[in-house]
Design an enzyme around this catalytic site. Sequence first.
Site, PDB file in Angstrom:
ATOM      1  N   PRO A   2     -28.738  11.067  65.506  1.00  0.00           N
ATOM      2  CA  PRO A   2     -28.453  12.320  66.215  1.00  0.00           C
ATOM      3  C   PRO A   2     -27.080  12.273  66.880  1.00  0.00           C
ATOM      4  CG  PRO A   2     -30.672  11.546  66.697  1.00  0.00           C
ATOM      5  CD  PRO A   2     -29.985  10.442  65.952  1.00  0.00           C
ATOM      6  N   GLU A   3     -26.329  13.364  66.748  1.00  0.00           N
ATOM      7  CA  GLU A   3     -25.022  13.460  67.374  1.00  0.00           C
ATOM      8  C   GLU A   3     -25.128  14.350  68.604  1.00  0.00           C
ATOM      9  OE1 GLU A   3     -21.901  14.275  64.516  1.00  0.00           O
ATOM     10  OE2 GLU A   3     -23.101  13.422  62.883  1.00  0.00           O
TER      11      GLU A   3
END
Length: 276
Positions: A2-3
């Site tokens: 996840p960014e």
Amino acid sequence: MPELPEVETVRQTLSKLVRGKKVEQVEVSWPKIIKKPDDTEAFCLLLHGQEIQHIGRRGKFLTFQLDDYVLVSHLRMEGKYEMGDGLDPDKHTHVRFFFSDGTELRYKDVRKFGTMHLFPKGEEISALPLSQLGPEPFEDPAFTSDYLKETFQKTSRDVKTVLLDQRAVAGLGNIYVDEALFKAGIRPDAKASELSHSQMKKLHAKVEETIESAVKKGGSSVRSYVNGNGEMGMFQLELNVYGRQGEACTVCGSEILKTVVAGRGTHYCSSCQQIV
């Protein structure tokens, strides 16, 4: 992994679900996730009776602001939080937070790469893992085109490698770097220090634009990402280059190419991205 947009979406969801709840008990079934303190029993005891005042975020890290402590959590590749459903937890549930109102928050991680650090409030900023993070391209006044210019001029690395470096820019990862570089018309392997001032200004604007748009769409569910309510993000429907190798460019119709930059699979359009 996840960014920033995905972690920000998780933050927003968790804030609605658990803010104001008091921790009554914590159970840890995979101690390697707990990095600080190194005693898992102490981790559980310190959290007892603590109320969740606020859910924050720094780059790709979640920060649970408690009465006296801050829990810094990184989801890594597959980590996710979800509220307990009354059923027995599955084998991928590794940390359980039981609240005084009878509800429960579960941390699940198929690959067990996630981390948790617990700090006395105020100490988290000056210690790893948060202390080395650079400014981020979302509601952070320190992330400016001048900052980007100064950072780029100090390095001989290519632009994608710099943008992926969390010490330079916090929160960016493979998806959004590829997308921002496409919008800015810059090849991922272009030398950062050789970009003109106007190119840096455009890149800065496109990074912020891409991140803000992705946050509004709830992030990108390109693998297993869901938010705290189990909902998918929708920004993957707007991806121009990432994961689209061999397909036609949405702007010029040329084939989207894939190469390796900074050790990562990298997607670009050779016609739209001519700045090298």
